[in-house]
Design a protein around this motif. Structure first.
Motif, PDB file in Angstrom:
ATOM      1  N   ASP A  24      32.730  35.122  45.993  1.00  0.00           N
ATOM      2  CA  ASP A  24      33.875  36.031  45.952  1.00  0.00           C
ATOM      3  C   ASP A  24      35.152  35.414  45.396  1.00  0.00           C
ATOM      4  O   ASP A  24      36.050  36.154  45.007  1.00  0.00           O
ATOM      5  CB  ASP A  24      34.148  36.581  47.357  1.00  0.00           C
ATOM      6  N   CYS A  25      35.256  34.066  45.389  1.00  0.00           N
ATOM      7  CA  CYS A  25      36.498  33.474  44.882  1.00  0.00           C
ATOM      8  C   CYS A  25      36.264  32.273  43.970  1.00  0.00           C
ATOM      9  O   CYS A  25      37.220  31.731  43.419  1.00  0.00           O
ATOM     10  CB  CYS A  25      37.411  33.071  46.042  1.00  0.00           C
TER      11      CYS A  25
ATOM     12  N   ASN B 299      25.957  39.415  42.445  1.00  0.00           N
ATOM     13  CA  ASN B 299      27.181  39.801  41.739  1.00  0.00           C
ATOM     14  C   ASN B 299      26.895  40.628  40.494  1.00  0.00           C
ATOM     15  O   ASN B 299      27.753  41.382  40.028  1.00  0.00           O
ATOM     16  CB  ASN B 299      27.993  38.564  41.360  1.00  0.00           C
TER      17      ASN B 299
ATOM     18  N   GLU C 278      29.525  43.514  40.946  1.00  0.00           N
ATOM     19  CA  GLU C 278      30.652  43.378  40.020  1.00  0.00           C
ATOM     20  C   GLU C 278      30.316  43.905  38.621  1.00  0.00           C
ATOM     21  O   GLU C 278      31.006  43.601  37.650  1.00  0.00           O
ATOM     22  CB  GLU C 278      31.076  41.911  39.932  1.00  0.00           C
TER      23      GLU C 278
ATOM     24  N   LEU D 215      33.216  45.972  36.997  1.00  0.00           N
ATOM     25  CA  LEU D 215      34.566  45.424  37.071  1.00  0.00           C
ATOM     26  C   LEU D 215      35.363  45.699  35.798  1.00  0.00           C
ATOM     27  O   LEU D 215      36.575  45.936  35.851  1.00  0.00           O
ATOM     28  CB  LEU D 215      34.491  43.909  37.333  1.00  0.00           C
TER      29      LEU D 215
ATOM     30  N   THR E 217      41.374  41.475  38.680  1.00  0.00           N
ATOM     31  CA  THR E 217      40.761  40.210  38.270  1.00  0.00           C
ATOM     32  C   THR E 217      40.243  39.513  39.513  1.00  0.00           C
ATOM     33  O   THR E 217      40.837  39.621  40.598  1.00  0.00           O
ATOM     34  CB  THR E 217      41.772  39.301  37.554  1.00  0.00           C
ATOM     35  N   LYS E 218      39.162  38.806  39.360  1.00  0.00           N
ATOM     36  CA  LYS E 218      38.559  38.116  40.489  1.00  0.00           C
ATOM     37  C   LYS E 218      39.437  36.945  40.916  1.00  0.00           C
ATOM     38  O   LYS E 218      39.835  36.127  40.091  1.00  0.00           O
ATOM     39  CB  LYS E 218      37.162  37.613  40.105  1.00  0.00           C
TER      40      LYS E 218
ATOM     41  N   LYS F 154      42.371  37.565  48.371  1.00  0.00           N
ATOM     42  CA  LYS F 154      40.923  37.515  48.599  1.00  0.00           C
ATOM     43  C   LYS F 154      40.483  38.661  49.500  1.00  0.00           C
ATOM     44  O   LYS F 154      39.416  39.259  49.293  1.00  0.00           O
ATOM     45  CB  LYS F 154      40.536  36.177  49.230  1.00  0.00           C
TER      46      LYS F 154
ATOM     47  N   TRP G 297      40.359  41.825  47.489  1.00  0.00           N
ATOM     48  CA  TRP G 297      39.203  41.799  46.586  1.00  0.00           C
ATOM     49  C   TRP G 297      37.902  42.075  47.346  1.00  0.00           C
ATOM     50  O   TRP G 297      37.082  42.891  46.919  1.00  0.00           O
ATOM     51  CB  TRP G 297      39.137  40.441  45.885  1.00  0.00           C
TER      52      TRP G 297
ATOM     53  N   LYS H 215      35.500  45.296  47.011  1.00  0.00           N
ATOM     54  CA  LYS H 215      34.151  45.047  46.491  1.00  0.00           C
ATOM     55  C   LYS H 215      33.068  45.590  47.420  1.00  0.00           C
ATOM     56  O   LYS H 215      32.142  46.280  46.967  1.00  0.00           O
ATOM     57  CB  LYS H 215      33.968  43.544  46.278  1.00  0.00           C
TER      58      LYS H 215
END
Length: 643
Positions: A413-414, A473, A477, A480, A487-488, A498, A501, A505
């Motif tokens: 995720d990050c 992902n 994603e 996206l 933006t991630k 985070k 996001w 998600k």
């Protein structure tokens, strides 16, 4: 005659007319008379039939009314409430805010009412199945008893002509041979299987059941007393204070009112088997003696060879484990099964020593069918006390963990490096900061575990290996690029970024990519992806299942065209197409992914078959049946612990 001439003439004329009418009657056509009589008879019969029909109608209406009153009382109040709420909804049709608030509640109430109706209709089916199985098992025993009685009667009368020579000459003679021949000690297991009965195991207990204890008082009228004995990690106990009739609902004595007597400490005792054939030991079959330096010796008798071996081997194994390792006994000596840690229940912990009131166990079901109602055994390669497995206690992790970490070297995720946390139901590896956000979502969205601190089952590790960040992902994603301004976040991003996001998600599903054929509204998409989920489970296609779950496929959706089976029902009967495809077969991972995302093991199809029943009846693989057995018992134990 002259004086009364006029009245006389009138009377004479009347008599003449009567006589002429009688003559005309006598001269009437006989066929017409017969037809008239038949018509009158038919009219009378039709009147009788009409009366009977009306009576039957009244009786039918009465029975219908009585039956309607009996069946309506369970749901009429709820339906009346629903009718009132539906009336309110129609009245406030133009109040959109109120409609939005009431509609989901009405839907849930309607679902509950429908479930109540279905449960009311189907609640007798399992009992009928169990009774049928038990009756068949008892019928088989009765047939064997009748056959044995016929043979014995024929031999007593000398009528051996119709008997097989093997019965006359090769018949077993010793008690042990006859018991083995008639499978005397397998009766309880046979009845348990026939009735589909499974006794709930007791938490925190290795072996428990009825044993006969010989009294040390020679003046006692009853030398042998039946007592409920318990073996745990620290010692042997028995319950005193009540009889067999005062047991709890699950078949075990109620410990709230019974006194718990300690027989011995497991570290200080030894068990000695009694040879029933030795001189001086008449009628001491299945007996053993527990000898301890700090208490008197106990002579005990088991209820059969299976119980006898279980108790003797269980006590010896506990002694060995405590002396050598100071850990739990071997896995095959534990009662019941489960992948969750089991702690002593409140009832048992109140009576337990202070040295054993925090004991935890891990249990499974490898030998569950071989135990009787008084003794159990289990194996499971799962958790140990305080969340540490046997491998962790020796400094060795599960060999799959390094592979999972190597395959997922950045957070899903990050992008943080070296993540060591995982979401089991999503199949991703995440960093510790993102794991905190995932925990805040709730376990219905993300089940978070530490790969370094927590212990998971091999099935969960294999699921993480099969999915992983890249594959997951690609679904979550995929859309996206359609979302402008998003933006991630990177590893150094603030927690709020985070959190936004991750919620966008996984909660709002804002980065999924849908196509025209997926449907335009949520109902169409749910129906489409529920069907995709079902077909993916049929093929053992893990990627298809993962995508369908992400896009709204329901694990509880039932395929009415195939007998009301869910995705889990069809998944457990899957097979690899050939032996060469065995390595690539993902059926176990598919089942684990479905269960992690809420698939119910006790969900039934239209034939009242659960997932395990479908696997057995449908010829599922042995590994799948063992997995489902362990999973079912783990869920059952967890539910009983919560209650």
């Amino acid at each position: 005659e002259v004086k009364g001439g006029e009245p006389g003439r009138r009377l004479k004329n009347l008599r003449d007319r009567i006589n002429r009418g009688k003559d005309e009657e006598n001269e009437k056509d006989p066929a017409l008379a017969t037809a008239e009589a038949a018509a009158n008879l038919r009219h009378n019969l039709e009147q009788i039939r009409l009366t009977q029909a009306n009576s039957e109608l009244k009786r039918f209406q009465l029975l219908r009314r009585l039956d309607s009153i009996k069946t309506r009382r369970n749901f009429e109040l709820g339906e009346s409430t629903l009718a009132s709420l539906n009336g309110l909804r129609a009245y406030f049709h133009h109040c959109s805010d109120m409609i939005d608030g009431i509609t989901p509640k009405l839907t849930r109430l309607q679902d509950k009412q429908a479930q109540s109706r279905e449960k009311h209709d189907a609640q007798q089916a399992p009992w009928e199945t169990k009774q049928k199985g038990l009756t068949q098992a008892i019928g088989a025993v009765g047939a064997a008893a009748a056959n044995a009685g016929a043979v014995a009667d024929a031999l007593s009368k000398g009528q051996v002509e119709d008997l097989d020579d093997a019965i006359v000459v090769g018949h077993p003679l010793t008690l042990e041979e006859i018991e083995s021949n008639v499978r005397f000690w397998e009766l309880q297991r046979q009845l348990n299987i026939g009735s589909l009965y499974q006794r709930k195991p007791t938490t925190g207990v290795i072996v428990e059941g009825w044993l006969y204890k010989k009294s040390s008082n020679r003046l006692s009228l009853n030398q042998w007393a039946r007592r409920w004995f318990i073996l745990d990690k620290k010692g042997v106990y028995y319950l005193k204070g009540g009889g067999e009739g005062k047991k709890s609902e699950n078949g075990t004595p109620n410990n709230d009112w019974m006194e718990r007597i300690k027989v011995c400490d497991i570290l200080l005792c030894t068990v000695r088997e009694i040879n029933c054939k030795a001189k001086g030991n008449p009628n001491l079959r299945f007996c053993f003696e527990i000898i301890s330096p700090n208490s008197k010796a106990y002579l005990l008798q088991a209820c059969g060879p299976v119980d006898y071996k279980m108790w003797v081997n269980g006590i010896r194994s506990c002694i060995e484990q405590q002396l050598v390792h100071g850990k739990l006994p071997p896995e095959n000596m534990l009662l019941g099964a489960g992948s969750k840690k089991k702690q002593l229940g409140r009832n048992r912990s109140r009576n337990m020593d202070s040295t054993s009131n925090s004991t935890t166990y891990d249990e499974d079901d490898d030998d569950r069918r071989s135990r009787t109602s008084s003794v159990g055994s289990s194996t499971f390669d799962g958790d140990f006390p305080n969340g540490n497995s046997a491998q962790q206690q020796t400094g060795i992790r599960n060999p799959l963990v390094p592979k999972i970490l190597d395959a997922n070297d950045v957070c899903a995720d990050c992008g943080n490096e070296d993540p060591d946390w995982a979401s089991l139901n999503l199949g991703v590896v995440i960093c510790i900061e993102c794991s905190g956000v995932h925990r805040s979502l709730g376990v219905h969205l993300s089940k978070v575990r530490s790969l370094r601190l927590d212990t998971c089952s091999d099935y969960e590790y294999n699921l993480l290996m099969a999915l992983g960040n890249t594959r997951v992902n690609q679904v979550w994603e995929a859309g996206l690029h359609h979302q402008k301004g998003w933006t991630k976040p990177q590893g150094g991003a603030p927690r709020k970024a985070k959190e936004e996001w991750i919620k966008s998600k996984y909660v709002w599903k804002g980065f999924l990519e849908y196509h025209e054929e997926d449907g335009r509204d949520p109902e169409e998409r749910e129906a489409k992806f529920s069907n995709d989920l079902y077909e993916g489970a049929r093929m053992g296609n893990l990627s298809m299942i993962q995508e369908a779950l992400a896009k709204g496929g329901g694990v509880g959706w039932k395929n009415e065209k195939e007998g009301g089976k869910t995705a889990l029902h069809i998944c457990v009967v899957g097979q690899p197409s050939s032996e060469e495809d065995m390595e690539s077969w993902k059926g176990m991972q598919c089942a684990e992914l479905l269960i992690q995302n809420g698939a119910k093991l006790d969900a039934e199809d239209f034939d009242h078959h659960k997932a395990l029943d479908c696997a057995v009846v449908g010829g599922g693989r042995r590994e799948m049946i063992e997995y489902l057995s362990a999973r079912s018992i783990a869920v059952r134990r967890t539910s009983s612990a919560v209650r």
